[in-house]
Every structure is written in C-alpha cells, then in structure tokens.
Design a protein around this motif. Structure first.
Motif, PDB file in Angstrom:
ATOM      1  N   PRO A 160       0.904  -1.210   0.065  1.00  0.00           N
ATOM      2  CA  PRO A 160      -0.017  -0.055  -0.073  1.00  0.00           C
ATOM      3  C   PRO A 160       0.800   1.225  -0.029  1.00  0.00           C
ATOM      4  N   PRO A 161       0.380   2.308  -0.731  1.00  0.00           N
ATOM      5  CA  PRO A 161       1.128   3.819  -0.665  1.00  0.00           C
ATOM      6  C   PRO A 161       1.075   4.102   0.854  1.00  0.00           C
ATOM      7  N   ILE A 162       2.111   5.178   0.905  1.00  0.00           N
ATOM      8  CA  ILE A 162       2.069   5.722   2.202  1.00  0.00           C
ATOM      9  C   ILE A 162       0.738   6.501   2.278  1.00  0.00           C
ATOM     10  N   PRO A 163       0.030   6.071   3.348  1.00  0.00           N
ATOM     11  CA  PRO A 163      -1.334   6.801   3.621  1.00  0.00           C
ATOM     12  C   PRO A 163      -1.396   8.343   3.427  1.00  0.00           C
ATOM     13  N   GLN A 164      -2.309   9.060   2.998  1.00  0.00           N
ATOM     14  CA  GLN A 164      -2.631  10.372   3.064  1.00  0.00           C
ATOM     15  C   GLN A 164      -2.807  10.962   4.645  1.00  0.00           C
ATOM     16  N   PHE A 165      -3.685  10.135   4.926  1.00  0.00           N
ATOM     17  CA  PHE A 165      -4.042  10.174   6.762  1.00  0.00           C
ATOM     18  C   PHE A 165      -3.883   9.096   7.413  1.00  0.00           C
ATOM     19  N   SER A 166      -3.491   9.095   8.668  1.00  0.00           N
ATOM     20  CA  SER A 166      -3.167   7.822   9.496  1.00  0.00           C
ATOM     21  C   SER A 166      -3.192   8.368  11.015  1.00  0.00           C
ATOM     22  N   LEU A 167      -4.398   7.617  11.717  1.00  0.00           N
ATOM     23  CA  LEU A 167      -4.523   8.011  12.918  1.00  0.00           C
ATOM     24  C   LEU A 167      -5.045   6.701  13.840  1.00  0.00           C
ATOM     25  N   TYR A 168      -4.384   6.948  15.122  1.00  0.00           N
ATOM     26  CA  TYR A 168      -4.983   5.692  15.965  1.00  0.00           C
ATOM     27  C   TYR A 168      -6.201   5.741  16.362  1.00  0.00           C
ATOM     28  N   LEU A 169      -7.043   4.723  16.412  1.00  0.00           N
ATOM     29  CA  LEU A 169      -8.493   4.735  16.871  1.00  0.00           C
ATOM     30  C   LEU A 169      -8.267   4.619  18.514  1.00  0.00           C
ATOM     31  N   PRO A 170      -9.248   5.282  19.055  1.00  0.00           N
ATOM     32  CA  PRO A 170      -9.280   5.539  20.617  1.00  0.00           C
ATOM     33  C   PRO A 170      -9.818   4.175  21.090  1.00  0.00           C
ATOM     34  N   GLN A 171      -8.737   3.392  22.015  1.00  0.00           N
ATOM     35  CA  GLN A 171      -9.187   2.077  22.751  1.00  0.00           C
ATOM     36  C   GLN A 171     -10.558   2.015  23.412  1.00  0.00           C
ATOM     37  N   ASN A 172     -10.935   3.084  24.035  1.00  0.00           N
ATOM     38  CA  ASN A 172     -12.097   3.199  24.891  1.00  0.00           C
ATOM     39  C   ASN A 172     -13.419   3.477  24.268  1.00  0.00           C
TER      40      ASN A 172
ATOM     41  N   ASP B 181      -8.981  14.854  18.342  1.00  0.00           N
ATOM     42  CA  ASP B 181      -7.611  14.833  19.117  1.00  0.00           C
ATOM     43  C   ASP B 181      -7.176  13.448  19.126  1.00  0.00           C
ATOM     44  N   LEU B 182      -7.019  12.799  18.001  1.00  0.00           N
ATOM     45  CA  LEU B 182      -6.400  11.433  18.114  1.00  0.00           C
ATOM     46  C   LEU B 182      -4.993  11.678  17.640  1.00  0.00           C
ATOM     47  N   GLU B 183      -4.299  10.236  18.251  1.00  0.00           N
ATOM     48  CA  GLU B 183      -2.658  10.329  18.015  1.00  0.00           C
ATOM     49  C   GLU B 183      -2.334   9.828  16.720  1.00  0.00           C
ATOM     50  N   GLU B 184      -1.358  10.679  16.196  1.00  0.00           N
ATOM     51  CA  GLU B 184      -0.896  10.579  14.794  1.00  0.00           C
ATOM     52  C   GLU B 184       0.242   9.864  14.661  1.00  0.00           C
ATOM     53  N   PRO B 185       0.615   8.693  14.049  1.00  0.00           N
ATOM     54  CA  PRO B 185       2.015   8.027  14.091  1.00  0.00           C
ATOM     55  C   PRO B 185       3.010   8.978  13.434  1.00  0.00           C
ATOM     56  N   GLN B 186       4.333   8.870  14.114  1.00  0.00           N
ATOM     57  CA  GLN B 186       5.499   9.664  13.842  1.00  0.00           C
ATOM     58  C   GLN B 186       6.069   8.948  12.714  1.00  0.00           C
ATOM     59  N   ILE B 187       5.940   9.551  11.386  1.00  0.00           N
ATOM     60  CA  ILE B 187       6.442   9.092  10.131  1.00  0.00           C
ATOM     61  C   ILE B 187       7.499  10.350   9.548  1.00  0.00           C
ATOM     62  N   ASP B 188       8.538   9.967   9.606  1.00  0.00           N
ATOM     63  CA  ASP B 188       9.697  11.007   9.145  1.00  0.00           C
ATOM     64  C   ASP B 188       9.888  10.672   7.778  1.00  0.00           C
ATOM     65  N   LEU B 189       9.471  11.394   6.971  1.00  0.00           N
ATOM     66  CA  LEU B 189       9.611  11.541   5.523  1.00  0.00           C
ATOM     67  C   LEU B 189      10.447  12.638   5.044  1.00  0.00           C
ATOM     68  N   MET B 190      11.647  12.595   4.477  1.00  0.00           N
ATOM     69  CA  MET B 190      12.522  13.673   4.188  1.00  0.00           C
ATOM     70  C   MET B 190      11.682  14.398   2.762  1.00  0.00           C
TER      71      MET B 190
ATOM     72  N   GLU C 183      -3.259  -1.494  19.736  1.00  0.00           N
ATOM     73  CA  GLU C 183      -3.656  -0.363  19.078  1.00  0.00           C
ATOM     74  C   GLU C 183      -4.257  -0.855  17.668  1.00  0.00           C
ATOM     75  N   ILE C 184      -4.862   0.305  17.141  1.00  0.00           N
ATOM     76  CA  ILE C 184      -5.410   0.152  15.733  1.00  0.00           C
ATOM     77  C   ILE C 184      -5.345   1.364  15.020  1.00  0.00           C
ATOM     78  N   LEU C 185      -4.217   1.188  13.905  1.00  0.00           N
ATOM     79  CA  LEU C 185      -4.153   2.554  13.168  1.00  0.00           C
ATOM     80  C   LEU C 185      -4.920   2.508  12.125  1.00  0.00           C
ATOM     81  N   CYS C 186      -5.709   3.591  11.799  1.00  0.00           N
ATOM     82  CA  CYS C 186      -6.486   3.626  10.526  1.00  0.00           C
ATOM     83  C   CYS C 186      -5.726   4.492   9.462  1.00  0.00           C
ATOM     84  N   CYS C 187      -5.886   3.926   8.454  1.00  0.00           N
ATOM     85  CA  CYS C 187      -4.837   4.521   7.335  1.00  0.00           C
ATOM     86  C   CYS C 187      -5.766   4.883   6.134  1.00  0.00           C
ATOM     87  N   LEU C 188      -5.957   6.147   5.603  1.00  0.00           N
ATOM     88  CA  LEU C 188      -6.815   6.401   4.323  1.00  0.00           C
ATOM     89  C   LEU C 188      -5.786   6.898   3.165  1.00  0.00           C
ATOM     90  N   SER C 189      -5.895   6.238   1.984  1.00  0.00           N
ATOM     91  CA  SER C 189      -5.083   6.639   1.062  1.00  0.00           C
ATOM     92  C   SER C 189      -6.052   6.509  -0.351  1.00  0.00           C
TER      93      SER C 189
END
Length: 223
Positions: free
Chosen positions: A83-95, A139-148, A192-198
């Motif tokens: 899959p391509p690098i997602p345009q949007f990616s957020l962790y779903l709330p566990q609660n 206010d969901l958490e976004e994964p740290q993706i460091d892309l130059m 954790e569950i990471l939701c990615c949209l691309s």
C-alpha cells in the motif's frame, strides 16, 4: 495422501488460507497464555496450523486450525500488497469500540462514509434522507512518520490553524459488512489500531501483541 504431502517454497514463504473466525479464536487463547508457539502440522488427516499454548496454571493446550495452502505442483502466485504511504493515519481510541456504532448503522444502510483530516479528527457516518447517524473522534494520536520528501509539507501543516487543518481531508465510502467483519478483531483487545486512508482506500493495521500485526484492507464502494 497426507503422508506424502510436502510443502516447498523457493523463497521460504508459504501462503495459507484459513478461516478468520478460527484464527481469532486461537489468537485469543494465545493472548491469555504464558507460552505460545505454532507450526504447520498434518493434523487429523489434512494440513493444519497447530497452536501450542501453556496456561498460567501450567496446563498445556493444543489447538488445530485447518488450512489450505498453494499446491506444490500448481502454485498460485500471490504478491503481498504494497500500500502507498497513507495520506491520513490516526490511532483509533481504545475506549470507544467500533462494533456497537456499526451495529446501529447496519439498521439503516449497507455502507458508511469514513472521513479523516489533518486536525487529527475521524468521522464515521451513514445517512438517509430522513436521518443520519454520525460518530466523531477528535484529538487522535498520529503516528510519527519522518519522510524527508514530505518534510516541507509536514511543517506547513503544523503551522496551520485548526480551521485550515480541517479543510485538508479525505473520505472513503465503504461496505458496512466489510467494516463490521473487521470490528470482530476488537474481541482480542489489541494494543492499538491504526486507521490509514489513502486514495479512498482504508487499511487497518492491528497490533495484537508483541510483534504480531494484521493488515486489513477495505476497498471503497462507488458513491
């Protein structure tokens, strides 16, 4: 003949086809055990995935899951999706589990809309002319993706205010049955569950425990 069955893979990989329901049951048992291992086995007359578990009381448990594998004489060529690098990616709330929300939406429609934006917000909704059901997370958490190559774009988004970030969004129309099938994974209490949209396609990356992750791809349906 199962006694003469040989699994051979030139690249060290074997493709297994098995029931997701059976796999979830085995994984749930593993999560509650202190020691776990699995391997291919001849089982009771057919190829199986054998899980060996040791409970907290020291009891040893075996669980067999029937599987189908590619024929060694006529292999099916499959490639892992890249899959391509997602345009949007957020962790779903566990609660806030998805299943109760999706069950309510299933009464109304057979598809849902999933939206994400750069303000770290995710919205799932379905609608009819008379009524709409919507669930919003902020206010969901976004994964740290460091892309130059995207550094300048990332820095530009960080300088935006909330209103501007909301305008950078993406949407996917999804089959509700497929999303509900995915929500069954919540029974395993994943870390954790990471939701990615691309490009209107959604990928759920589920971290079960340790290094075990499941990628669940949900293709869009027409609007």
């Amino acid at each position: 003949n199962i006694k003469n069955y040989v699994v051979h893979s030139p690249n060290g990989r074997v493709v297994l086809i098995l029931s997701l329901k059976n796999l979830i049951r085995a994984m749930k048992s593993c999560k509650e055990s202190t020691e776990n291992s699995f391997r291919l086995s001849k089982g009771t007359g057919r190829v199986c995935l054998l899980f060996r578990m040791k409970t907290q009381t020291g009891t040893k448990v075996k669980q067999l899951i029937p599987v189908d594998i590619d024929s060694p004489t006529n292999p099916i060529i499959r490639e892992e999706p890249a899959p391509p690098i997602p345009q949007f990616s957020l962790y779903l709330p566990q609660n806030k589990p998805l299943k109760p929300i999706l069950d309510q939406m299933n009464i109304m429609s057979d598809r849902i809309s999933l939206e994400m934006n750069k303000n770290n917000e995710l919205t799932i909704y379905c609608s009819l002319p008379e009524i709409e059901i919507k669930s919003e997370w902020g206010d969901l958490e976004e994964p740290q993706i460091d892309l130059m190559e995207n550094r300048e774009q990332q820095e530009a988004i960080q300088r935006m205010d909330e209103r501007q970030k909301k305008k950078i969004n993406g949407r996917a129309f999804l089959n509700l049955k497929a999303v509900r099938a995915f929500s069954q994974i919540e029974r395993l209490s994943p870390k954790e569950i990471l939701c990615c949209l691309s490009h209107e396609e959604v990928t759920m990356v589920v971290n079960l425990f340790g290094e075990i992750k499941i990628h669940y791809h949900i293709k869009p349906v027409s609007n």
